[in-house]
Design a protein around this motif. Sequence first.
Motif, short mmCIF file in Angstrom:
data_model
loop_
_atom_site.label_atom_id
_atom_site.label_comp_id
_atom_site.label_asym_id
_atom_site.label_seq_id
_atom_site.Cartn_x
_atom_site.Cartn_y
_atom_site.Cartn_z
N PHE A 158 -1.69 13.77 2.12
CA PHE A 158 -0.48 13.43 2.85
C PHE A 158 -0.80 13.07 4.29
O PHE A 158 -0.24 12.12 4.85
N LEU A 159 -1.70 13.83 4.91
CA LEU A 159 -2.07 13.53 6.30
C LEU A 159 -2.77 12.18 6.40
O LEU A 159 -2.51 11.41 7.33
N VAL A 160 -3.68 11.90 5.45
CA VAL A 160 -4.38 10.61 5.46
C VAL A 160 -3.38 9.46 5.30
O VAL A 160 -3.46 8.44 6.01
N THR B 57 -0.70 4.86 7.45
CA THR B 57 0.56 4.13 7.56
C THR B 57 0.98 4.00 9.03
O THR B 57 1.33 2.91 9.50
N GLY B 58 0.96 5.13 9.74
CA GLY B 58 1.35 5.09 11.15
C GLY B 58 0.39 4.26 11.99
O GLY B 58 0.82 3.53 12.88
N PHE C 19 -2.91 24.51 -1.51
CA PHE C 19 -1.93 23.90 -0.62
C PHE C 19 -2.62 23.17 0.53
O PHE C 19 -2.25 22.05 0.88
N ALA C 20 -3.64 23.83 1.11
CA ALA C 20 -4.36 23.21 2.22
C ALA C 20 -5.07 21.93 1.76
O ALA C 20 -5.10 20.92 2.47
N TRP D 97 0.81 -1.22 0.00
CA TRP D 97 0.00 0.00 0.00
C TRP D 97 0.84 1.27 0.00
O TRP D 97 0.58 2.20 -0.75
N SER D 98 1.86 1.33 0.83
CA SER D 98 2.61 2.57 1.01
C SER D 98 3.30 3.04 -0.27
O SER D 98 3.16 4.20 -0.66
N PRO D 99 4.08 2.18 -0.99
CA PRO D 99 4.72 2.68 -2.21
C PRO D 99 3.72 3.15 -3.26
O PRO D 99 3.96 4.13 -3.96
N LEU D 100 2.59 2.46 -3.36
CA LEU D 100 1.57 2.85 -4.34
C LEU D 100 1.01 4.23 -4.03
O LEU D 100 0.90 5.09 -4.90
N VAL D 101 0.65 4.47 -2.78
CA VAL D 101 0.07 5.75 -2.40
C VAL D 101 1.10 6.87 -2.50
O VAL D 101 0.80 7.97 -2.98
N LEU D 102 2.32 6.63 -2.07
CA LEU D 102 3.35 7.66 -2.15
C LEU D 102 3.64 8.04 -3.60
O LEU D 102 3.89 9.21 -3.91
N ARG D 103 3.59 7.05 -4.50
CA ARG D 103 3.79 7.34 -5.93
C ARG D 103 2.63 8.18 -6.47
O ARG D 103 2.82 9.11 -7.24
N THR D 104 1.42 7.88 -6.04
CA THR D 104 0.25 8.63 -6.49
C THR D 104 0.31 10.07 -5.99
O THR D 104 -0.15 11.00 -6.67
#
Length: 251
Positions: A130-132, A137-138, A123-124, A92-99
Motif C-alpha cells: 500500500f505504501l509503495v 501514484t503520488g 499486517f506490517a 497503472w492505478s486501477p490494476l494495482v489497487l485491484r491486486t
Amino acid sequence: MTIDESASGEAASGDACAGEAPRASSSSGAAGSSQGEMSGCGGRVAFGVLMNVVALLYLCVWMLLWRYDLGEAALRGRARFVGAPIIFLLGWSPLVLRTLAWPFRFVFSLRAADVGWGSVGWFAALTVPFLVTALVTGGVAWWGYSYAAPALADSRSGPVRYESVSCDGMYRAVKHTNDDAGDIEYVSMTLTSPDGLDLPVRVASAEFDRGLRAHDEPYVTVMDACRAEGTKIGISVYQHTGIVVDAWKTN
C-alpha cells in the motif's frame, strides 16, 4: 432442503484477480463464475500493460518532437508533457489497487482475538504494497503536475517584455550522467536588464545548435547578444517557467 447454486458458485469462485484461489465446488455455476473472474482479471492486466506502453510511447514522442528549450514551441511542449503521467496513472492505478484487494480484506477480517505477534507481522508486511502504491501514484502525479502546471499558468497569463537585455557570460559545460547514458552538453548564460531581469538560461547544446542552423528565434538573437559584448536586445519571458519565447534587437 434446497441449495442456491448461484450463491454457491459465487462463494466458491472467490476473487481470482484479487489473489484468492477459487474454492472447490461440484456445481457448474462455480466453474463459470471462476472463468468469468479470470477473464475479467486478464482484461484488467492487458489494459494496464497497454496503457503503460502507450505512456512510454507518448513520452518518447514528446522527447523527440515536442521538447524544446526556447520559443513558443517550448511552452506548448512542456504543457503536453502532462499527457504521459495521466495515461500511466489511468492504466497503472486501477490494476494495482485491484491486486491489493486481497491484503486489504485480510487486514479488515482480523478480529481482536486473532491479533498476535504473527498477525502484527503480517499486517506490517501487507502495508508495504500500500505504501509503495501510494508513493508511486503520488510521485508520478506530483512530477507531472509540477512540470506542466507552470506551463499551463504561463499559457493563461502570457509573457512579460523586457528591454535593454544583455547577455552576462555564455559557456558550454558537460553534465555527467550514469554509465548507461551518454553525457549531455549544455549552453548556459544569464540574461539581465536594468528593470530587474536576472534570468539564468540553460539550453541543450544540440538544441541550441539546431536553432542556430535553422535561423530560428530566439536562438539567433540571443546568440548575437552573447557573442558581441555590449549588444542590447529585447526579450519576452514566461514568468513561471522562465522560457524565453521571443527576442529582438534594440540597437
